[in-house]
Scaffold this motif. Structure first.
Motif, PDB file in Angstrom:
ATOM      1  N   UNK A  11       0.878  -1.165   0.000  1.00 44.94           N
ATOM      2  CA  UNK A  11       0.000   0.000   0.000  1.00 44.94           C
ATOM      3  C   UNK A  11       0.918   1.219   0.000  1.00 44.94           C
ATOM      4  N   UNK A  12       0.717   2.089  -0.975  1.00 41.75           N
ATOM      5  CA  UNK A  12       1.528   3.294  -1.135  1.00 41.75           C
ATOM      6  C   UNK A  12       0.643   4.503  -0.866  1.00 41.75           C
ATOM      7  N   UNK A  31       7.786   6.412 -15.793  1.00 37.69           N
ATOM      8  CA  UNK A  31       8.432   5.696 -14.683  1.00 37.69           C
ATOM      9  C   UNK A  31       8.629   6.601 -13.465  1.00 37.69           C
ATOM     10  N   UNK A  32       8.300   6.070 -12.288  1.00 40.77           N
ATOM     11  CA  UNK A  32       8.529   6.795 -11.036  1.00 40.77           C
ATOM     12  C   UNK A  32       9.366   5.903 -10.147  1.00 40.77           C
ATOM     13  N   UNK A  33      10.600   6.315  -9.895  1.00 42.85           N
ATOM     14  CA  UNK A  33      11.553   5.512  -9.124  1.00 42.85           C
ATOM     15  C   UNK A  33      12.103   6.326  -7.958  1.00 42.85           C
ATOM     16  N   UNK A  34      11.320   6.487  -6.919  1.00 43.01           N
ATOM     17  CA  UNK A  34      11.801   7.220  -5.745  1.00 43.01           C
ATOM     18  C   UNK A  34      12.747   6.351  -4.915  1.00 43.01           C
ATOM     19  N   UNK A  35      13.321   6.916  -3.895  1.00 42.77           N
ATOM     20  CA  UNK A  35      14.139   6.178  -2.934  1.00 42.77           C
ATOM     21  C   UNK A  35      13.219   5.557  -1.888  1.00 42.77           C
ATOM     22  N   UNK A  36      13.479   4.317  -1.544  1.00 42.40           N
ATOM     23  CA  UNK A  36      12.695   3.601  -0.528  1.00 42.40           C
ATOM     24  C   UNK A  36      13.616   3.334   0.662  1.00 42.40           C
ATOM     25  N   UNK A  37      13.245   3.840   1.838  1.00 43.02           N
ATOM     26  CA  UNK A  37      14.071   3.716   3.041  1.00 43.02           C
ATOM     27  C   UNK A  37      13.352   2.860   4.080  1.00 43.02           C
ATOM     28  N   UNK A  38      13.890   1.659   4.329  1.00 36.70           N
ATOM     29  CA  UNK A  38      13.328   0.737   5.313  1.00 36.70           C
ATOM     30  C   UNK A  38      13.975   0.903   6.672  1.00 36.70           C
ATOM     31  N   UNK A  48      15.925   0.466  -4.220  1.00 40.49           N
ATOM     32  CA  UNK A  48      15.372   0.996  -5.458  1.00 40.49           C
ATOM     33  C   UNK A  48      14.160   0.165  -5.849  1.00 40.49           C
ATOM     34  N   UNK A  49      13.120   0.830  -6.297  1.00 40.49           N
ATOM     35  CA  UNK A  49      11.925   0.140  -6.755  1.00 40.49           C
ATOM     36  C   UNK A  49      11.013   1.114  -7.465  1.00 40.49           C
ATOM     37  N   UNK A  50      10.459   0.690  -8.596  1.00 40.96           N
ATOM     38  CA  UNK A  50       9.580   1.556  -9.379  1.00 40.96           C
ATOM     39  C   UNK A  50       8.131   1.376  -8.945  1.00 40.96           C
ATOM     40  N   UNK A  51       7.423   2.483  -8.861  1.00 41.83           N
ATOM     41  CA  UNK A  51       5.978   2.468  -8.647  1.00 41.83           C
ATOM     42  C   UNK A  51       5.365   2.755 -10.009  1.00 41.83           C
ATOM     43  N   UNK A  68       2.132  -3.998  -6.794  1.00 42.60           N
ATOM     44  CA  UNK A  68       3.282  -4.882  -6.674  1.00 42.60           C
ATOM     45  C   UNK A  68       4.521  -4.072  -7.027  1.00 42.60           C
ATOM     46  N   UNK A  69       5.581  -4.223  -6.232  1.00 42.24           N
ATOM     47  CA  UNK A  69       6.825  -3.489  -6.462  1.00 42.24           C
ATOM     48  C   UNK A  69       7.988  -4.464  -6.350  1.00 42.24           C
ATOM     49  N   UNK A  70       8.841  -4.479  -7.367  1.00 46.76           N
ATOM     50  CA  UNK A  70      10.079  -5.235  -7.318  1.00 46.76           C
ATOM     51  C   UNK A  70      11.146  -4.320  -6.739  1.00 46.76           C
TER      52      UNK A  70
END
Length: 108
Positions: A11-12, A31-38, A48-51, A68-70
């Motif tokens: 869920x975004x 393409x939207x490829x923001x930074x993902x910080x866990x 890295x992962x594209x929404x 779904x995000x890879x």
């Protein structure tokens, strides 16, 4: 799937502009490829992962979708991504949204 990747269903939620989020919507087909910080705020490691949105879709500031995000992840994160886990979505240093893992679909 490579060892540095994980496929999740998430869920975004994009922050509203008034909350400091983007001022423009995400547009389908772009393409939207923001930074993902866990990690914690002081940890600069990111994934890295594209929404991806369909051509006829958009996601306005303040909006929420499931997708779904890879994710391309760093090795220390392997095995620690679980349903219910939340993460920050950033454009550079700017927080623009949050994600929550609904399901881990495949882990390399």
């Amino acid at each position: 799937m490579s060892d540095d990747a994980i496929l999740i269903h998430a869920r975004i939620h994009m922050l509203a502009t008034a909350e400091g989020g983007r001022s423009t919507p995400l547009i389908g087909g772009v393409p939207y490829r923001p930074n993902h910080h866990f990690c914690d705020a002081g940890d600069d490691r990111m994934c890295m992962g594209a929404i991806d949105l369909a051509e006829d879709e958009s996601l306005a500031p303040g909006g929420t979708i499931e997708r779904d995000i890879l994710m391309r992840i760093w090795p220390e994160l392997k095995g620690s991504i679980q349903p219910g886990q939340e993460w920050a979505i950033r454009e550079g240093a700017k927080l623009v949204g949050h994600g929550m893992v609904i399901a881990v679909l495949e882990s390399g």
